[in-house]
Design a protein around this motif. Structure first.
Motif, PDB file in Angstrom:
ATOM      1  N   GLU A  64       0.850  -1.187   0.000  1.00  0.00           N
ATOM      2  CA  GLU A  64       0.000   0.000   0.000  1.00  0.00           C
ATOM      3  C   GLU A  64       0.886   1.237   0.000  1.00  0.00           C
ATOM      4  OE1 GLU A  64      -2.309  -0.061   3.644  1.00  0.00           O
ATOM      5  OE2 GLU A  64      -0.618  -0.949   4.708  1.00  0.00           O
ATOM      6  N   CYS A  65       0.321   2.334  -0.455  1.00  0.00           N
ATOM      7  CA  CYS A  65       1.081   3.575  -0.481  1.00  0.00           C
ATOM      8  C   CYS A  65       0.144   4.753  -0.534  1.00  0.00           C
ATOM      9  CB  CYS A  65       2.057   3.620  -1.670  1.00  0.00           C
ATOM     10  SG  CYS A  65       1.242   3.930  -3.264  1.00  0.00           S
ATOM     11  N   ALA A  66       0.717   5.944  -0.345  1.00  0.00           N
ATOM     12  CA  ALA A  66       0.012   7.198  -0.588  1.00  0.00           C
ATOM     13  C   ALA A  66       0.963   8.105  -1.348  1.00  0.00           C
ATOM     14  CB  ALA A  66      -0.414   7.849   0.723  1.00  0.00           C
ATOM     15  N   GLY A  67       0.412   8.933  -2.224  1.00  0.00           N
ATOM     16  CA  GLY A  67       1.266   9.829  -2.996  1.00  0.00           C
ATOM     17  C   GLY A  67       0.457  10.626  -4.001  1.00  0.00           C
ATOM     18  N   ARG A  68       1.128  11.061  -5.067  1.00  0.00           N
ATOM     19  CA  ARG A  68       0.496  11.896  -6.093  1.00  0.00           C
ATOM     20  C   ARG A  68       0.677  11.267  -7.466  1.00  0.00           C
ATOM     21  NH1 ARG A  68       3.259  15.105  -2.532  1.00  0.00           N
ATOM     22  NH2 ARG A  68       1.953  16.547  -1.303  1.00  0.00           N
ATOM     23  N   ILE A  69      -0.363  11.326  -8.271  1.00  0.00           N
ATOM     24  CA  ILE A  69      -0.277  10.805  -9.635  1.00  0.00           C
ATOM     25  C   ILE A  69       0.605  11.736 -10.464  1.00  0.00           C
ATOM     26  CG2 ILE A  69      -1.583  10.309 -11.736  1.00  0.00           C
ATOM     27  CD1 ILE A  69      -3.957   9.573  -9.977  1.00  0.00           C
ATOM     28  N   VAL A  70       1.606  11.148 -11.116  1.00  0.00           N
ATOM     29  CA  VAL A  70       2.503  11.945 -11.959  1.00  0.00           C
ATOM     30  C   VAL A  70       2.377  11.584 -13.440  1.00  0.00           C
ATOM     31  CG1 VAL A  70       4.176  12.434 -10.140  1.00  0.00           C
ATOM     32  CG2 VAL A  70       4.427  10.345 -11.489  1.00  0.00           C
ATOM     33  N   GLU A  71       1.674  10.487 -13.735  1.00  0.00           N
ATOM     34  CA  GLU A  71       1.472  10.096 -15.133  1.00  0.00           C
ATOM     35  C   GLU A  71       0.302   9.127 -15.198  1.00  0.00           C
ATOM     36  OE1 GLU A  71       3.938   7.927 -18.807  1.00  0.00           O
ATOM     37  OE2 GLU A  71       4.985   8.508 -16.964  1.00  0.00           O
ATOM     38  N   VAL A  81      -3.258  13.748 -13.408  1.00  0.00           N
ATOM     39  CA  VAL A  81      -1.962  14.106 -12.852  1.00  0.00           C
ATOM     40  C   VAL A  81      -2.160  15.157 -11.764  1.00  0.00           C
ATOM     41  CG1 VAL A  81       0.250  15.224 -13.351  1.00  0.00           C
ATOM     42  CG2 VAL A  81      -0.684  13.524 -14.936  1.00  0.00           C
ATOM     43  N   GLY A  82      -1.501  14.953 -10.636  1.00  0.00           N
ATOM     44  CA  GLY A  82      -1.615  15.863  -9.505  1.00  0.00           C
ATOM     45  C   GLY A  82      -2.569  15.396  -8.430  1.00  0.00           C
ATOM     46  N   ASP A  83      -3.447  14.424  -8.740  1.00  0.00           N
ATOM     47  CA  ASP A  83      -4.378  13.922  -7.727  1.00  0.00           C
ATOM     48  C   ASP A  83      -3.613  13.267  -6.582  1.00  0.00           C
ATOM     49  OD1 ASP A  83      -6.557  14.722  -9.190  1.00  0.00           O
ATOM     50  OD2 ASP A  83      -7.079  12.716  -9.926  1.00  0.00           O
ATOM     51  N   GLU A  84      -4.024  13.569  -5.353  1.00  0.00           N
ATOM     52  CA  GLU A  84      -3.468  12.902  -4.181  1.00  0.00           C
ATOM     53  C   GLU A  84      -4.291  11.644  -3.915  1.00  0.00           C
ATOM     54  OE1 GLU A  84      -3.198  15.684  -0.940  1.00  0.00           O
ATOM     55  OE2 GLU A  84      -1.350  16.552  -1.764  1.00  0.00           O
ATOM     56  N   VAL A  85      -3.603  10.511  -3.808  1.00  0.00           N
ATOM     57  CA  VAL A  85      -4.287   9.222  -3.719  1.00  0.00           C
ATOM     58  C   VAL A  85      -3.598   8.320  -2.708  1.00  0.00           C
ATOM     59  CG1 VAL A  85      -5.082   9.306  -6.121  1.00  0.00           C
ATOM     60  CG2 VAL A  85      -2.876   8.240  -5.586  1.00  0.00           C
ATOM     61  N   CYS A  86      -4.314   7.274  -2.309  1.00  0.00           N
ATOM     62  CA  CYS A  86      -3.679   6.128  -1.663  1.00  0.00           C
ATOM     63  C   CYS A  86      -4.109   4.902  -2.456  1.00  0.00           C
ATOM     64  CB  CYS A  86      -4.032   6.021  -0.184  1.00  0.00           C
ATOM     65  SG  CYS A  86      -5.785   6.042   0.216  1.00  0.00           S
ATOM     66  N   ALA A  87      -3.371   3.810  -2.299  1.00  0.00           N
ATOM     67  CA  ALA A  87      -3.590   2.698  -3.226  1.00  0.00           C
ATOM     68  C   ALA A  87      -3.286   1.356  -2.591  1.00  0.00           C
ATOM     69  CB  ALA A  87      -2.725   2.877  -4.476  1.00  0.00           C
ATOM     70  N   LEU A  88      -4.062   0.358  -2.996  1.00  0.00           N
ATOM     71  CA  LEU A  88      -3.788  -1.042  -2.690  1.00  0.00           C
ATOM     72  C   LEU A  88      -2.857  -1.576  -3.770  1.00  0.00           C
ATOM     73  CD1 LEU A  88      -4.617  -3.545  -0.910  1.00  0.00           C
ATOM     74  CD2 LEU A  88      -6.336  -4.014  -2.680  1.00  0.00           C
ATOM     75  N   LEU A  89      -1.773  -2.233  -3.373  1.00  0.00           N
ATOM     76  CA  LEU A  89      -0.744  -2.671  -4.319  1.00  0.00           C
ATOM     77  C   LEU A  89      -0.527  -4.175  -4.241  1.00  0.00           C
ATOM     78  CD1 LEU A  89       1.962   0.032  -3.440  1.00  0.00           C
ATOM     79  CD2 LEU A  89       0.213   0.186  -5.228  1.00  0.00           C
ATOM     80  N   ALA A  90      -0.018  -4.732  -5.325  1.00  0.00           N
ATOM     81  CA  ALA A  90       0.489  -6.109  -5.304  1.00  0.00           C
ATOM     82  C   ALA A  90       1.970  -6.136  -4.954  1.00  0.00           C
ATOM     83  CB  ALA A  90       0.271  -6.775  -6.659  1.00  0.00           C
ATOM     84  N   GLY A  91       2.561  -4.962  -4.826  1.00  0.00           N
ATOM     85  CA  GLY A  91       3.976  -4.807  -4.500  1.00  0.00           C
ATOM     86  C   GLY A  91       4.456  -3.450  -4.972  1.00  0.00           C
ATOM     87  N   GLY A  92       5.660  -3.066  -4.513  1.00  0.00           N
ATOM     88  CA  GLY A  92       6.278  -1.854  -5.031  1.00  0.00           C
ATOM     89  C   GLY A  92       6.111  -0.606  -4.212  1.00  0.00           C
ATOM     90  N   GLY A  93       5.476  -0.700  -3.031  1.00  0.00           N
ATOM     91  CA  GLY A  93       5.264   0.495  -2.222  1.00  0.00           C
ATOM     92  C   GLY A  93       6.531   1.065  -1.615  1.00  0.00           C
ATOM     93  N   TYR A  94       7.549   0.223  -1.399  1.00  0.00           N
ATOM     94  CA  TYR A  94       8.810   0.697  -0.819  1.00  0.00           C
ATOM     95  C   TYR A  94       9.679   1.279  -1.940  1.00  0.00           C
ATOM     96  CZ  TYR A  94       8.079  -2.472   3.292  1.00  0.00           C
ATOM     97  OH  TYR A  94       7.616  -3.132   4.406  1.00  0.00           O
ATOM     98  N   ALA A  95       9.227   2.326  -2.566  1.00  0.00           N
ATOM     99  CA  ALA A  95       9.947   2.878  -3.714  1.00  0.00           C
ATOM    100  C   ALA A  95       9.549   4.327  -3.925  1.00  0.00           C
ATOM    101  CB  ALA A  95       9.639   2.062  -4.975  1.00  0.00           C
ATOM    102  N   GLY A  96      10.327   5.019  -4.748  1.00  0.00           N
ATOM    103  CA  GLY A  96      10.020   6.408  -5.053  1.00  0.00           C
ATOM    104  C   GLY A  96       8.801   6.565  -5.926  1.00  0.00           C
TER     105      GLY A  96
END
Length: 326
Positions: A64-71, A81-96
């Motif tokens: 899981e993560c929270a951040g901003r859509i950049v593409e 682009v620019g929306d602030e979101v949080c997300a359910l992930l299958a992986g990859g949250g420990y990343a930029g």
């Protein structure tokens, strides 16, 4: 970008903060610049080599993560682009940055800081799908949550109380049980000192728990069945106490009870999207109104993920531990 990689399975020291290629969104996906991720026990299993990502998912941990859509990729609607979101992930949250199917995005709830929103998707989706969509917890019923002070437990207490259920929890210290009581838990059981089967029987006048959300698996299987009420539902979501146990089918028949076992990570995209949509419909209004809140124990820099894993392994936390991206 930088991400936590796992060159070889092992202890917390196996987590390496390293430079990796940026991901690229495909059809129906968006690229999110990660502000924060949260640590889950599934991440610890992946680090140890026991829980690999599903095919096509990011190789980095983080569900899981929270951040901003950049593409945004082709075919994406409703997000920009620019929306602030949080997300359910299958992986990859420990990343930029991380690629997310659009159906697994959620808006940041009203009044919740963007970083703290990272503590919501996995626990909200796990609790809602298992306790409500599968086990159909109803007002007036009793829910037993094992690990009541965990991220899932703290979310489960709040959601069950919000719908008018009675909540029992197990935890290993008075501090953790006191926190569960502050969230609304009615029955507090110290699993180190008390038998939860006896305590549930006593607290419910012998009726038992209508729904049990279990993270232990084999170790608690027989006792969970004994603790169930007639027409009770046992939902197993973890294997901290082992994967193989003996199920007393006769006891299930007598109680007309049901056992389910689920995970989120490997579900098809359509199923995940349906769960996320249900969470947005039913859970997000409760968070927007302040009736339910994320519970965050502490925040660490993402590069210190090893320290965060040690905290979870020692059960030295209440709620979620967040990893904050640089």
């Amino acid at each position: 970008m930088y991400a936590i990689t796992i060159p070889e399975p092992g202890g917390p020291e196996a987590l390496v903060w390293d430079e990796v290629p940026d991901p690229v969104p495909g059809e129906g996906e968006v690229l999110v610049e990660v502000v924060a991720s949260a640590v889950n026990r599934a991440d610890l299993m992946q680090r140890q080599g026991f829980y690999n990502p599903p095919p096509g998912a990011s190789p980095y941990p983080g569900l899981e993560c929270a951040g901003r859509i950049v593409e945004t990729g082709p075919g994406v609607s409703g997000w920009a682009v620019g929306d602030e979101v949080c997300a359910l992930l299958a992986g990859g949250g420990y990343a930029g940055k991380v690629v997310v199917p659009a159906g697994q995005l959620l808006p940041v709830p009203e009044g919740v800081d963007l970083k703290r929103a990272a503590a919501l998707p996995e626990v909200a989706c796990t609790v809602w799908s298992n306790v409500f969509m599968i086990s159909h917890l109803r007002p007036g019923e009793t829910l037993l949550l094992h690990g009541g002070s965990s991220g899932i437990g703290t979310m489960g207490i709040q959601l069950a109380k919000a719908v008018g259920a009675k909540v029992a929890v197990t935890a290993g210290t008075k501090e953790k049980l006191d926190f569960c009581a502050e969230l609304g838990a009615d029955i507090l059981i110290n699993y180190r000192e008390q038998d939860f089967v006896e305590e549930i029987e006593r607290a419910t006048d012998g009726a038992g728990a209508d729904v049990i959300l279990d993270n232990m698996g084999a170790k608690y299987l027989d006792r969970n069945v004994r603790a169930l009420a007639v027409n009770g539902r046992l939902a197993i979501i973890g294997l901290q106490g082992g994967a193989k146990g003996e199920l007393n089918i006769g006891a299930l028949l007598t109680k007309r009870a049901a056992v389910s076992a689920t995970s989120l990570r490997a579900r098809p995209l359509g199923e995940k999207a349906a769960i996320v949509a249900a969470v947005r419909e039913h859970v997000w209004p409760l968070i927007d109104s302040g009736h339910v809140r994320p519970v965050v124990d502490r925040e660490l820099p993402m590069s210190e993920a090893a320290a965060a894993h040690r905290i979870l392994e020692e059960s030295g936390h209440i709620g979620k531990v967040l990893l904050i991206a640089p």
